[in-house]
Design a protein around this motif. Sequence first.
Motif, PDB file in Angstrom:
ATOM      1  N   LEU A 462       0.926  -1.219  -0.036  1.00 34.63           N
ATOM      2  CA  LEU A 462       0.004  -0.040   0.046  1.00 34.63           C
ATOM      3  C   LEU A 462       0.926   1.117  -0.214  1.00 34.63           C
ATOM      4  O   LEU A 462       1.867   1.202   0.703  1.00 34.63           O
ATOM      5  CB  LEU A 462      -1.007  -0.119   1.199  1.00 34.63           C
ATOM      6  CG  LEU A 462      -2.323  -0.778   1.141  1.00 34.63           C
ATOM      7  CD1 LEU A 462      -3.231  -0.416   2.535  1.00 34.63           C
ATOM      8  CD2 LEU A 462      -3.146  -0.226   0.035  1.00 34.63           C
ATOM      9  N   HIS A 463       0.640   2.035  -0.471  1.00 34.37           N
ATOM     10  CA  HIS A 463       1.201   3.489  -0.846  1.00 34.37           C
ATOM     11  C   HIS A 463       0.476   4.428  -0.075  1.00 34.37           C
ATOM     12  O   HIS A 463      -0.596   4.746  -0.331  1.00 34.37           O
ATOM     13  CB  HIS A 463       1.454   3.705  -2.502  1.00 34.37           C
ATOM     14  CG  HIS A 463       2.177   5.208  -2.664  1.00 34.37           C
ATOM     15  ND1 HIS A 463       3.544   5.178  -2.653  1.00 34.37           N
ATOM     16  CD2 HIS A 463       1.865   6.553  -2.583  1.00 34.37           C
ATOM     17  CE1 HIS A 463       3.958   6.219  -2.890  1.00 34.37           C
ATOM     18  NE2 HIS A 463       2.979   7.005  -2.661  1.00 34.37           N
ATOM     19  N   LEU A 464       1.181   4.787   0.973  1.00 33.36           N
ATOM     20  CA  LEU A 464       0.513   5.823   2.103  1.00 33.36           C
ATOM     21  C   LEU A 464       0.672   7.153   1.467  1.00 33.36           C
ATOM     22  O   LEU A 464       1.755   7.788   1.199  1.00 33.36           O
ATOM     23  CB  LEU A 464       1.090   5.628   3.419  1.00 33.36           C
ATOM     24  CG  LEU A 464       0.959   4.308   4.102  1.00 33.36           C
ATOM     25  CD1 LEU A 464       1.593   4.569   5.250  1.00 33.36           C
ATOM     26  CD2 LEU A 464      -0.318   3.795   4.040  1.00 33.36           C
ATOM     27  N   SER A 465      -0.336   7.840   1.241  1.00 30.34           N
ATOM     28  CA  SER A 465      -0.327   9.112   0.547  1.00 30.34           C
ATOM     29  C   SER A 465      -1.600   9.753   1.011  1.00 30.34           C
ATOM     30  O   SER A 465      -2.742   9.673   1.468  1.00 30.34           O
ATOM     31  CB  SER A 465      -0.374   9.292  -1.093  1.00 30.34           C
ATOM     32  OG  SER A 465      -1.690   8.459  -1.367  1.00 30.34           O
ATOM     33  N   GLY A 466      -1.660  11.319   0.995  1.00 32.72           N
ATOM     34  CA  GLY A 466      -2.463  12.175   1.163  1.00 32.72           C
ATOM     35  C   GLY A 466      -2.773  12.290   2.649  1.00 32.72           C
ATOM     36  O   GLY A 466      -1.899  12.541   3.525  1.00 32.72           O
ATOM     37  N   SER A 467      -3.929  11.515   3.091  1.00 35.48           N
ATOM     38  CA  SER A 467      -4.214  11.946   4.507  1.00 35.48           C
ATOM     39  C   SER A 467      -4.274  10.605   5.224  1.00 35.48           C
ATOM     40  O   SER A 467      -4.585   9.548   4.487  1.00 35.48           O
ATOM     41  CB  SER A 467      -5.633  12.702   5.008  1.00 35.48           C
ATOM     42  OG  SER A 467      -6.582  11.881   4.531  1.00 35.48           O
ATOM     43  N   ALA A 468      -4.271  10.482   6.591  1.00 32.79           N
ATOM     44  CA  ALA A 468      -4.438   9.172   7.159  1.00 32.79           C
ATOM     45  C   ALA A 468      -5.722   8.564   7.028  1.00 32.79           C
ATOM     46  O   ALA A 468      -5.998   7.305   6.809  1.00 32.79           O
ATOM     47  CB  ALA A 468      -4.416   9.470   8.944  1.00 32.79           C
ATOM     48  N   ALA A 469      -7.044   9.304   6.828  1.00 32.76           N
ATOM     49  CA  ALA A 469      -8.162   8.954   6.476  1.00 32.76           C
ATOM     50  C   ALA A 469      -8.300   8.222   5.252  1.00 32.76           C
ATOM     51  O   ALA A 469      -8.953   7.370   4.929  1.00 32.76           O
ATOM     52  CB  ALA A 469      -9.430  10.186   6.411  1.00 32.76           C
ATOM     53  N   ALA A 471      -5.884   7.147   3.481  1.00 34.18           N
ATOM     54  CA  ALA A 471      -4.959   5.729   4.024  1.00 34.18           C
ATOM     55  C   ALA A 471      -6.089   4.293   4.373  1.00 34.18           C
ATOM     56  O   ALA A 471      -5.890   3.082   3.989  1.00 34.18           O
ATOM     57  CB  ALA A 471      -3.555   5.679   4.421  1.00 34.18           C
ATOM     58  N   ILE A 472      -6.457   4.583   5.685  1.00 33.06           N
ATOM     59  CA  ILE A 472      -7.288   3.990   5.973  1.00 33.06           C
ATOM     60  C   ILE A 472      -8.660   3.383   5.206  1.00 33.06           C
ATOM     61  O   ILE A 472      -8.790   2.056   5.238  1.00 33.06           O
ATOM     62  CB  ILE A 472      -7.869   4.499   7.531  1.00 33.06           C
ATOM     63  CG1 ILE A 472      -6.825   4.573   8.432  1.00 33.06           C
ATOM     64  CG2 ILE A 472      -8.962   3.663   8.242  1.00 33.06           C
ATOM     65  CD1 ILE A 472      -6.274   3.222   8.996  1.00 33.06           C
ATOM     66  N   ASP A 473      -9.238   4.346   4.481  1.00 33.56           N
ATOM     67  CA  ASP A 473     -10.113   4.022   4.094  1.00 33.56           C
ATOM     68  C   ASP A 473      -9.769   3.157   2.573  1.00 33.56           C
ATOM     69  O   ASP A 473     -10.661   2.183   2.430  1.00 33.56           O
ATOM     70  CB  ASP A 473     -10.735   5.317   3.229  1.00 33.56           C
ATOM     71  CG  ASP A 473     -12.243   4.975   2.538  1.00 33.56           C
ATOM     72  OD1 ASP A 473     -13.035   4.562   3.039  1.00 33.56           O
ATOM     73  OD2 ASP A 473     -12.203   5.681   1.356  1.00 33.56           O
ATOM     74  N   VAL A 508      -0.834   4.396  11.359  1.00 32.72           N
ATOM     75  CA  VAL A 508      -1.641   3.939  10.314  1.00 32.72           C
ATOM     76  C   VAL A 508      -1.162   2.569   9.813  1.00 32.72           C
ATOM     77  O   VAL A 508      -1.879   1.655   9.676  1.00 32.72           O
ATOM     78  CB  VAL A 508      -1.532   4.776   9.220  1.00 32.72           C
ATOM     79  CG1 VAL A 508      -2.240   4.303   7.826  1.00 32.72           C
ATOM     80  CG2 VAL A 508      -2.387   6.202   9.454  1.00 32.72           C
ATOM     81  N   ALA A 509       0.200   2.453   9.639  1.00 35.68           N
ATOM     82  CA  ALA A 509       0.842   1.148   8.976  1.00 35.68           C
ATOM     83  C   ALA A 509       0.496   0.012  10.271  1.00 35.68           C
ATOM     84  O   ALA A 509       0.327  -1.053   9.921  1.00 35.68           O
ATOM     85  CB  ALA A 509       2.346   1.206   8.824  1.00 35.68           C
ATOM     86  N   ALA A 510       1.009   0.357  11.351  1.00 34.27           N
ATOM     87  CA  ALA A 510       0.793  -0.417  12.515  1.00 34.27           C
ATOM     88  C   ALA A 510      -0.605  -1.019  12.604  1.00 34.27           C
ATOM     89  O   ALA A 510      -0.850  -2.074  13.286  1.00 34.27           O
ATOM     90  CB  ALA A 510       1.307   0.021  13.971  1.00 34.27           C
ATOM     91  N   SER A 511      -1.716  -0.264  12.512  1.00 33.33           N
ATOM     92  CA  SER A 511      -2.808  -0.427  12.534  1.00 33.33           C
ATOM     93  C   SER A 511      -3.778  -1.551  11.679  1.00 33.33           C
ATOM     94  O   SER A 511      -4.342  -2.439  12.001  1.00 33.33           O
ATOM     95  CB  SER A 511      -3.787   0.408  12.496  1.00 33.33           C
ATOM     96  OG  SER A 511      -4.192   1.177  11.245  1.00 33.33           O
ATOM     97  N   PHE A 512      -2.819  -1.741  10.661  1.00 31.94           N
ATOM     98  CA  PHE A 512      -3.293  -2.795   9.702  1.00 31.94           C
ATOM     99  C   PHE A 512      -3.026  -4.188  10.001  1.00 31.94           C
ATOM    100  O   PHE A 512      -2.099  -4.493  11.020  1.00 31.94           O
ATOM    101  CB  PHE A 512      -2.356  -2.531   8.132  1.00 31.94           C
ATOM    102  CG  PHE A 512      -2.623  -1.245   7.694  1.00 31.94           C
ATOM    103  CD1 PHE A 512      -3.790  -0.609   7.841  1.00 31.94           C
ATOM    104  CD2 PHE A 512      -1.875  -0.735   6.436  1.00 31.94           C
ATOM    105  CE1 PHE A 512      -4.173   0.755   7.250  1.00 31.94           C
ATOM    106  CE2 PHE A 512      -1.964   0.611   6.007  1.00 31.94           C
ATOM    107  CZ  PHE A 512      -3.333   1.184   6.126  1.00 31.94           C
TER     108      PHE A 512
END
Length: 559
Positions: A462-469, A471-473, A508-512
Amino acid sequence: RSGCSRAIDAQLSGAAMINDVLLPDEVRKYIQDHGIDVAITSVLNGVIKDMPADPMERIVCEVARHSAAPPSFLALKRDPSSPPTDLKFDLFVAARGQRVRLHSLALGSCLVPVKEGASRSASNEAEPDPAEVALQRLRKIGEVTRLQSFVEDFFARAFGQSFVDDFLGFRSRCAGLADAPCPGGFTFEVGRATATLTEELLVAATLATSTTRLEYLHQQLSKRGARCSPALSGPSDFATWRARWPRIAMPVFHGGGPSVLRPPALRCCAALSPFALGSAAEASPAAFRELAVNCPAMGWLASAGAALQRAAGEAVKILQADKASAALAVDGIAYGHAGGLLKTLELTQEAVKRAAGEAAVHESCGVLLAAADQAWVEGEDVYELETGKKLALEQLVDFYSVLAESGWLRMIVRPFREVDMSAGCELLRARRPELWLVADPEEDEANARSAPEGAAAYSRGLHLSGSAAEAIDRYAELEPRWREAGGCAVCAFLDTEAASTLPSALDVAASFGQTEVLLLGPGVTPAQLATLAARADEAPLRALFAPRGPSVAAEAPSA
């Protein structure tokens, strides 16, 4: 008073609502279902018993305590003590009937000055009129003030009365920022403003709900039915998390350029665990030392990032120390050794040892960004990772198996081109089941949102970009589909730009469900690492000093 109180308690204890027999059945059922009669009776009992100076205030406060609704956002109010261009606001929420100033945030980084054109020559440039300069300054202040008013009005419309636990809806609520009036001489970066605002609202939401960011994100994933990591609520959870923390990875050697490693996007990366440079036990009070053995040291992310940046520097020194390889160090970048990919991976491990010490090597692993699509030779149907060495699919599988033989190389990203991913990964996993094989995270949306036949042999990054919301979405949307196929987000990618807009990236990454590696872009700055580290320390710090006892598991399917 005491005798009176006992008499009142005896008369009112357990009393039902007066004349409830006269109420319609529907109303009586509603009152009973919500416990209104019991709650109001309890509140009145307390007021009559204590006889406070302001009984109505007591009643309001006590009734609010019975509310099951989460806190809600109310308003942003500009901070008059800060410069207008800082766009600094105080955030107010409604919590149990009370208006509370909970957090402050600034959007000034979203105002970017417009670069002026070439200046006129000094001979043709007239002295500015002081009156005109003063007028322009007043005009600019007025424009910034209008922007402040817009942000306040926008927030009231988009977020007013919305619950703080509606995190996945935060990003869509920010759409109205596109209408922001921009002061002259500036541009207002809507994307950055959206990411900054949602990140700050994430902080406010955790404050309002008395949770850590990790706990809050667990709750958000549970709403979507997505798999999340185990709970981290107290000291007893650290043993589970000891092997679950994402490793931090950065490139050390590069492909392309003067290297024999043909793909320009190939990278030999090193990944450090949170314990590569020690644990929290070394700095903890004696009473917590034993509990902190499995807790990362505070600031570990910044320390690991700095060590990896030093490793990249050591790689350059290794090449420069030998005349035969000195030309492979160009502009501070170490390119792959002439001995090939196996030798380059060995040197990557050596660079980690020189930068962080022998102990850190045992808490490290290798990550290869193979960029196999760039190694594909059209017309010959072969891969050419090393110049002059052309390999068919089965031969490439054998080559990867040799690279992983020592056990240090643990992850390969894009090991094959897309059409060969399923077949190639099945062959490689049969040879090296311990390897993490990850598909390209930057593939088109159609591929990312599908689970092709045979995908159980590899995982999706997963490429984390933009906001935490955002990425989670995205994870919540992809994970259920990929759970059946082979997994999701074993590797999360964070580039330099996202490191500024997503300081909660590690949470965010750790919550996955199962993030093994968080790969940072090579341009991440020390200031960004420090911000990422400060956010990353919150969850383990709160867990370490939490009341001892069994923790409450996250209400979500866990890995």
